[in-house]
Design a protein around this motif. Structure first.
Motif, short mmCIF file in Angstrom:
data_model
loop_
_atom_site.label_atom_id
_atom_site.label_comp_id
_atom_site.label_asym_id
_atom_site.label_seq_id
_atom_site.Cartn_x
_atom_site.Cartn_y
_atom_site.Cartn_z
N SER A 214 2.14 7.90 -1.05
CA SER A 214 3.47 7.32 -1.29
C SER A 214 3.44 5.80 -1.13
N VAL A 215 2.75 5.31 -0.11
CA VAL A 215 2.64 3.87 0.12
C VAL A 215 1.88 3.22 -1.03
N ALA A 216 0.81 3.86 -1.51
CA ALA A 216 0.05 3.32 -2.64
C ALA A 216 0.91 3.25 -3.90
N ALA A 217 1.73 4.26 -4.12
CA ALA A 217 2.61 4.26 -5.30
C ALA A 217 3.63 3.13 -5.23
N SER A 218 4.21 2.90 -4.06
CA SER A 218 5.18 1.81 -3.94
C SER A 218 4.49 0.45 -4.02
N ALA A 219 3.26 0.33 -3.53
CA ALA A 219 2.53 -0.93 -3.61
C ALA A 219 2.13 -1.25 -5.05
N VAL A 220 1.78 -0.23 -5.82
CA VAL A 220 1.41 -0.50 -7.21
C VAL A 220 2.66 -0.84 -8.03
N ARG A 221 3.82 -0.37 -7.60
CA ARG A 221 5.06 -0.80 -8.26
C ARG A 221 5.27 -2.31 -8.06
N VAL A 222 4.99 -2.78 -6.86
CA VAL A 222 5.08 -4.22 -6.59
C VAL A 222 4.03 -4.97 -7.41
N ALA A 223 2.82 -4.43 -7.48
CA ALA A 223 1.73 -5.08 -8.20
C ALA A 223 1.97 -5.13 -9.70
N SER A 224 2.75 -4.21 -10.23
CA SER A 224 2.98 -4.18 -11.67
C SER A 224 4.04 -5.18 -12.12
N ASP B 130 -1.35 -11.23 -4.57
CA ASP B 130 -2.10 -10.31 -3.71
C ASP B 130 -1.49 -10.27 -2.31
N ALA B 131 -0.99 -11.39 -1.83
CA ALA B 131 -0.38 -11.44 -0.50
C ALA B 131 0.88 -10.58 -0.45
N ALA B 132 1.68 -10.61 -1.52
CA ALA B 132 2.90 -9.79 -1.56
C ALA B 132 2.56 -8.31 -1.61
N ILE B 133 1.50 -7.97 -2.32
CA ILE B 133 1.09 -6.57 -2.42
C ILE B 133 0.56 -6.09 -1.07
N ALA B 134 -0.28 -6.91 -0.42
CA ALA B 134 -0.82 -6.56 0.90
C ALA B 134 0.30 -6.45 1.92
N ALA B 135 1.29 -7.34 1.82
CA ALA B 135 2.42 -7.27 2.74
C ALA B 135 3.23 -5.99 2.52
N SER C 249 -7.64 -3.12 -1.39
CA SER C 249 -8.32 -3.69 -2.55
C SER C 249 -7.38 -3.61 -3.75
N ILE C 250 -7.31 -4.72 -4.47
CA ILE C 250 -6.43 -4.84 -5.63
C ILE C 250 -7.30 -5.30 -6.79
#
Length: 142
Positions: A47-57, A63-68, A94-95
């Motif tokens: 679930s965390v990975a899915a929400s992080a990839v939404r930010v990354a898209s 990268d800092a915003a995605i890691a945060a 890793s991004i």
């Protein structure tokens, strides 16, 4: 009622049986609890990975915003911003790719250490992996 000769030799047999079976039963019971916790943490990581990839898209995501986003959701309490799971872990993130362009896929993956809470370390380390990993991919929005 007086015990007869047949039952006199059986005294204490149930205590011995219990002493032999109780450790095995407790191991199975605690393993069920730990497996439930492990699968919950694995699902939460997805679930965390899915929400992080939404930010990354999103266009312009750093990268800092995605890691945060990943560390915030893993470590913040339920009343935090963003609300999280209060794990208190330091994930390895890793991004890829580093340069993101619209219409291309972006992948966010991370892992963090896992250790059983109830089972002893010598049993838990053979039943469970040393870390929990998750990842997700999405297309970068234009």
């Amino acid at each position: 009622m007086r015990p007869n000769r047949k039952t006199q030799g059986q005294r204490g047999a149930s205590a011995v049986e219990m002493a032999l079976l109780l450790p095995v039963l407790l191991l199975v019971l605690f393993a069920i609890f730990e497996y439930g916790r492990f699968f919950y943490l694995q699902s939460m990581a997805a679930s965390v990975a899915a929400s992080a990839v939404r930010v990354a898209s999103l266009p312009g995501a750093t990268d800092a915003a995605i890691a945060a986003a990943v560390t915030g959701e893993l470590n913040n309490g339920s009343d935090g911003n963003p609300p999280g799971f209060s794990l208190g872990v330091t994930p390895s993130i890793s991004i890829s790719p580093v340069e993101r362009t619209a219409g291309e896929p972006v992948t966010v993956s991370f892992s963090y250490p896992f250790s059983p809470l109830i089972l002893p370390q010598f049993v838990g380390s053979t039943l469970f992996p040393a870390s929990i990993a998750a990842g997700a991919s999405a297309m970068v929005e234009p």
